[in-house]
Design a protein around this motif. Structure first.
Motif, PDB file in Angstrom:
ATOM      1  N   TYR A   1      -8.994  -5.054  -3.808  1.00 47.76           N
ATOM      2  CA  TYR A   1      -9.234  -4.718  -2.402  1.00 47.76           C
ATOM      3  C   TYR A   1     -10.643  -4.199  -2.141  1.00 47.76           C
TER       4      TYR A   1
ATOM      5  N   LEU B   1      -8.727   2.430   2.488  1.00 49.47           N
ATOM      6  CA  LEU B   1      -9.041   1.146   3.123  1.00 49.47           C
ATOM      7  C   LEU B   1      -9.316   1.317   4.617  1.00 49.47           C
TER       8      LEU B   1
ATOM      9  N   SER C   1      -3.784   4.681  -0.579  1.00 51.24           N
ATOM     10  CA  SER C   1      -4.584   3.457  -0.546  1.00 51.24           C
ATOM     11  C   SER C   1      -4.891   3.048   0.892  1.00 51.24           C
TER      12      SER C   1
ATOM     13  N   LEU D   1      -7.753   0.682  -6.275  1.00 52.11           N
ATOM     14  CA  LEU D   1      -8.083  -0.347  -5.286  1.00 52.11           C
ATOM     15  C   LEU D   1      -8.978  -1.430  -5.868  1.00 52.11           C
TER      16      LEU D   1
ATOM     17  N   GLY E   1      -9.224  -7.012   0.687  1.00 49.36           N
ATOM     18  CA  GLY E   1      -8.997  -5.668   1.226  1.00 49.36           C
ATOM     19  C   GLY E   1      -9.098  -5.633   2.739  1.00 49.36           C
TER      20      GLY E   1
ATOM     21  N   SER F   1      -6.682  -3.695  -7.755  1.00 49.86           N
ATOM     22  CA  SER F   1      -5.909  -4.528  -6.831  1.00 49.86           C
ATOM     23  C   SER F   1      -6.750  -5.613  -6.173  1.00 49.86           C
TER      24      SER F   1
ATOM     25  N   LEU G   1       0.832  -1.201   0.000  1.00 49.57           N
ATOM     26  CA  LEU G   1       0.000   0.000   0.000  1.00 49.57           C
ATOM     27  C   LEU G   1       0.869   1.255   0.000  1.00 49.57           C
TER      28      LEU G   1
END
Length: 165
Positions: A97, A57, A53, A92, A118, A95, A49
């Motif tokens: 997440y 999250l 990010s 994100l 995530g 990714s 991260l």
């Protein structure tokens, strides 16, 4: 003598008519921020991260179950622009997440929600982040920590508008 002291000494020599004490305080806060961010970025990087990010999250995680917020709620809680948030969410999503899901209360809008991947990464990252922050502040005694925290809170309260409830 440190960098900020040197700068102040030079200004006092060159412009003794100026009160550069605020420059010193702000310079120290700025340098402190740089040192803190450098260490925290290392922790974020260990989890794949970066600060941006992690911020999204963590905001979703601390919102509670079901870990979903609208993009506007994310913007308000992270204080970034709409375009910036869209970019963060897109990254994100790529990714794996977070996901965009339809808002059950308003079919015209979406919510951004943590996926299992995530949730797992933010659980681990926030645990390490808290440890990093403790390490960064552990050289302060309890009374120093509390005094500094009160002073910074007062300083911020005078610069920021109270949050709307």
């Amino acid at each position: 003598m440190n960098h900020v002291d040197n700068v102040l000494e030079q200004w006092n020599r060159e412009r003794p008519d100026l009160n550069v004490l605020p420059m010193g305080l702000i310079g120290r806060v700025k340098r402190l921020h740089q040192h803190l961010m450098r260490e925290m970025e290392k922790t974020f990087a260990e989890h794949g991260l970066n600060h941006a990010s992690f911020d999204v999250l963590a905001t979703l995680r601390r919102s509670g179950v079901p870990y979903r917020l609208s993009p506007n709620e994310l913007i308000e809680r992270t204080m970034v622009t709409s375009g910036t948030m869209t970019n963060r969410i897109d990254q994100l999503v790529k990714s794996g997440y977070v996901e965009r899901v339809g808002n059950p209360k308003d079919g015209r809008s979406v919510l951004v929600g943590l996926k299992k991947k995530g949730l797992a990464v933010i659980e681990a990252a926030v645990t390490d982040h808290v440890e990093t922050q403790a390490m960064l502040t552990d050289h302060l005694s309890t009374s120093e920590f509390q005094r500094l925290d009160r002073l910074l809170k007062t300083f911020l309260m005078n610069l920021e508008k109270p949050e709307q409830e």
